[in-house]
Design a protein around this motif. Structure first.
Motif, PDB file in Angstrom:
ATOM      1  N   MET A   1       0.809  -1.196   0.000  1.00 32.65           N
ATOM      2  CA  MET A   1       0.000   0.000   0.000  1.00 32.65           C
ATOM      3  C   MET A   1       0.853   1.262   0.000  1.00 32.65           C
ATOM      4  N   THR A   2       2.151   1.099   0.158  1.00 33.68           N
ATOM      5  CA  THR A   2       3.023   2.267   0.227  1.00 33.68           C
ATOM      6  C   THR A   2       2.948   3.096  -1.054  1.00 33.68           C
ATOM      7  N   GLY A   3       2.972   2.437  -2.208  1.00 31.78           N
ATOM      8  CA  GLY A   3       2.895   3.152  -3.474  1.00 31.78           C
ATOM      9  C   GLY A   3       1.564   3.852  -3.652  1.00 31.78           C
ATOM     10  N   TRP A   4       0.483   3.174  -3.306  1.00 30.16           N
ATOM     11  CA  TRP A   4      -0.848   3.770  -3.410  1.00 30.16           C
ATOM     12  C   TRP A   4      -0.948   4.977  -2.482  1.00 30.16           C
ATOM     13  N   ARG A   5      -0.477   4.810  -1.246  1.00 33.53           N
ATOM     14  CA  ARG A   5      -0.534   5.884  -0.255  1.00 33.53           C
ATOM     15  C   ARG A   5       0.251   7.103  -0.732  1.00 33.53           C
ATOM     16  N   ALA A   6       1.443   6.884  -1.278  1.00 35.20           N
ATOM     17  CA  ALA A   6       2.273   7.988  -1.777  1.00 35.20           C
ATOM     18  C   ALA A   6       1.592   8.681  -2.952  1.00 35.20           C
ATOM     19  N   CYS A   7       1.020   7.910  -3.838  1.00 37.16           N
ATOM     20  CA  CYS A   7       0.310   8.468  -4.992  1.00 37.16           C
ATOM     21  C   CYS A   7      -0.876   9.313  -4.538  1.00 37.16           C
ATOM     22  N   MET A   8      -1.647   8.785  -3.581  1.00 37.04           N
ATOM     23  CA  MET A   8      -2.788   9.539  -3.068  1.00 37.04           C
ATOM     24  C   MET A   8      -2.323  10.825  -2.387  1.00 37.04           C
ATOM     25  N   HIS A   9      -1.218  10.755  -1.656  1.00 36.32           N
ATOM     26  CA  HIS A   9      -0.677  11.939  -0.991  1.00 36.32           C
ATOM     27  C   HIS A   9      -0.307  13.006  -2.029  1.00 36.32           C
ATOM     28  N   GLN A  10       0.316  12.567  -3.125  1.00 38.65           N
ATOM     29  CA  GLN A  10       0.671  13.504  -4.189  1.00 38.65           C
ATOM     30  C   GLN A  10      -0.569  14.132  -4.824  1.00 38.65           C
ATOM     31  N   SER A  11      -1.693  13.441  -4.721  1.00 39.85           N
ATOM     32  CA  SER A  11      -2.956  13.960  -5.253  1.00 39.85           C
ATOM     33  C   SER A  11      -3.691  14.824  -4.223  1.00 39.85           C
ATOM     34  N   GLY A  12      -3.104  14.958  -3.042  1.00 41.41           N
ATOM     35  CA  GLY A  12      -3.692  15.796  -2.014  1.00 41.41           C
ATOM     36  C   GLY A  12      -4.612  15.073  -1.050  1.00 41.41           C
ATOM     37  N   HIS A  13      -4.532  13.748  -1.023  1.00 39.37           N
ATOM     38  CA  HIS A  13      -5.406  12.950  -0.164  1.00 39.37           C
ATOM     39  C   HIS A  13      -4.556  12.026   0.706  1.00 39.37           C
ATOM     40  N   TYR A  15      -4.695   9.056   3.032  1.00 44.78           N
ATOM     41  CA  TYR A  15      -5.405   7.890   3.553  1.00 44.78           C
ATOM     42  C   TYR A  15      -4.399   6.750   3.657  1.00 44.78           C
ATOM     43  N   THR A  16      -4.617   5.846   4.605  1.00 45.22           N
ATOM     44  CA  THR A  16      -3.690   4.728   4.757  1.00 45.22           C
ATOM     45  C   THR A  16      -3.926   3.649   3.708  1.00 45.22           C
ATOM     46  N   ASP A  17      -5.181   3.501   3.276  1.00 48.25           N
ATOM     47  CA  ASP A  17      -5.528   2.502   2.265  1.00 48.25           C
ATOM     48  C   ASP A  17      -6.934   2.818   1.745  1.00 48.25           C
ATOM     49  N   PRO A  18      -7.382   2.123   0.708  1.00 49.50           N
ATOM     50  CA  PRO A  18      -8.707   2.413   0.144  1.00 49.50           C
ATOM     51  C   PRO A  18      -9.843   2.292   1.168  1.00 49.50           C
ATOM     52  N   ARG A  19      -9.734   1.358   2.087  1.00 52.84           N
ATOM     53  CA  ARG A  19     -10.784   1.218   3.110  1.00 52.84           C
ATOM     54  C   ARG A  19     -10.833   2.454   4.002  1.00 52.84           C
ATOM     55  N   ASP A  20      -9.671   2.988   4.347  1.00 50.27           N
ATOM     56  CA  ASP A  20      -9.608   4.206   5.144  1.00 50.27           C
ATOM     57  C   ASP A  20     -10.270   5.363   4.400  1.00 50.27           C
ATOM     58  N   ALA A  21     -10.008   5.478   3.108  1.00 53.43           N
ATOM     59  CA  ALA A  21     -10.633   6.539   2.304  1.00 53.43           C
ATOM     60  C   ALA A  21     -12.149   6.407   2.347  1.00 53.43           C
ATOM     61  N   LYS A  22     -12.631   5.199   2.137  1.00 51.46           N
ATOM     62  CA  LYS A  22     -14.076   4.967   2.159  1.00 51.46           C
ATOM     63  C   LYS A  22     -14.662   5.306   3.521  1.00 51.46           C
ATOM     64  N   ASN A  23     -14.022   4.831   4.583  1.00 52.92           N
ATOM     65  CA  ASN A  23     -14.532   5.080   5.932  1.00 52.92           C
ATOM     66  C   ASN A  23     -14.544   6.564   6.282  1.00 52.92           C
ATOM     67  N   GLN A  24     -13.497   7.280   5.882  1.00 54.14           N
ATOM     68  CA  GLN A  24     -13.461   8.719   6.163  1.00 54.14           C
ATOM     69  C   GLN A  24     -14.528   9.468   5.373  1.00 54.14           C
ATOM     70  N   LEU A  25     -14.758   9.048   4.134  1.00 52.35           N
ATOM     71  CA  LEU A  25     -15.818   9.698   3.350  1.00 52.35           C
ATOM     72  C   LEU A  25     -17.193   9.400   3.935  1.00 52.35           C
ATOM     73  N   LEU A  26     -17.413   8.169   4.366  1.00 48.11           N
ATOM     74  CA  LEU A  26     -18.686   7.831   5.000  1.00 48.11           C
ATOM     75  C   LEU A  26     -18.900   8.664   6.261  1.00 48.11           C
ATOM     76  N   ALA A  27     -17.852   8.832   7.056  1.00 45.75           N
ATOM     77  CA  ALA A  27     -17.953   9.654   8.262  1.00 45.75           C
ATOM     78  C   ALA A  27     -18.265  11.099   7.903  1.00 45.75           C
ATOM     79  N   ARG A  28     -17.661  11.570   6.845  1.00 47.78           N
ATOM     80  CA  ARG A  28     -17.922  12.947   6.398  1.00 47.78           C
ATOM     81  C   ARG A  28     -19.380  13.109   5.987  1.00 47.78           C
ATOM     82  N   TYR A  29     -19.918  12.122   5.276  1.00 40.79           N
ATOM     83  CA  TYR A  29     -21.323  12.182   4.873  1.00 40.79           C
ATOM     84  C   TYR A  29     -22.254  12.172   6.085  1.00 40.79           C
TER      85      TYR A  29
END
Length: 102
Positions: A1-13, A15-29
Motif C-alpha cells: 500500500m506504500t505506493g498507493w498511499r504515496a500516490c494519493m498523498h501527491q494527489s492531495g489525499h 489515507y492509509t488505504d482504500p478502506r480508510d478513504a471509504k470510511n473517512q468519506l462515509l464519516a464525512r457524509y
C-alpha cells in the motif's frame, strides 16, 4: 500500500488505504450529508484512487494475494467461493442485458 498511499498523498489525499478513504468519506457524509463540497471531495478521491490503483497495479496485486489465500482454504470453502463467483457473473450478465435492452 506504500505506493498507493504515496500516490494519493501527491494527489492531495492522505489515507492509509482504500478502506480508510471509504470510511473517512462515509464519516464525512454522516456529519456533512450530501453537500456539494462533500460530493466534490468524494469524486476527487474516487478519481485519485482509480488513478493510483492503476498506477501501482493494485487490482493485480490484490487478485494475486486473494488467490494465494484461497489456495489454503478447505474444499468446502472453495465450493462456496465458486458459487458466489458464479452468482456474481450471472448477476453481472443479467444487469448488462437489462442495460442493453433499454
Amino acid at each position: 500500500m506504500t505506493g498507493w498511499r504515496a500516490c494519493m498523498h501527491q494527489s492531495g489525499h492522505d489515507y492509509t488505504d482504500p478502506r480508510d478513504a471509504k470510511n473517512q468519506l462515509l464519516a464525512r457524509y454522516r456529519t456533512d450529508p450530501a453537500t456539494t463540497t462533500t460530493r466534490q471531495l468524494e469524486i476527487a478521491v474516487a478519481v485519485a484512487d482509480a488513478r493510483c490503483a492503476t498506477h501501482v497495479h493494485l487490482g493485480a496485486v490484490t487478485e494475486k494475494l486473494l488467490r494465494r489465500s484461497a489456495a489454503d482454504l478447505p474444499a468446502a470453502d472453495h465450493t462456496a467461493l465458486n458459487e458466489v463467483a458464479d452468482s456474481r457473473v450471472s448477476s453481472a450478465r443479467r444487469a448488462a442485458s437489462l442495460v442493453d435492452n433499454r
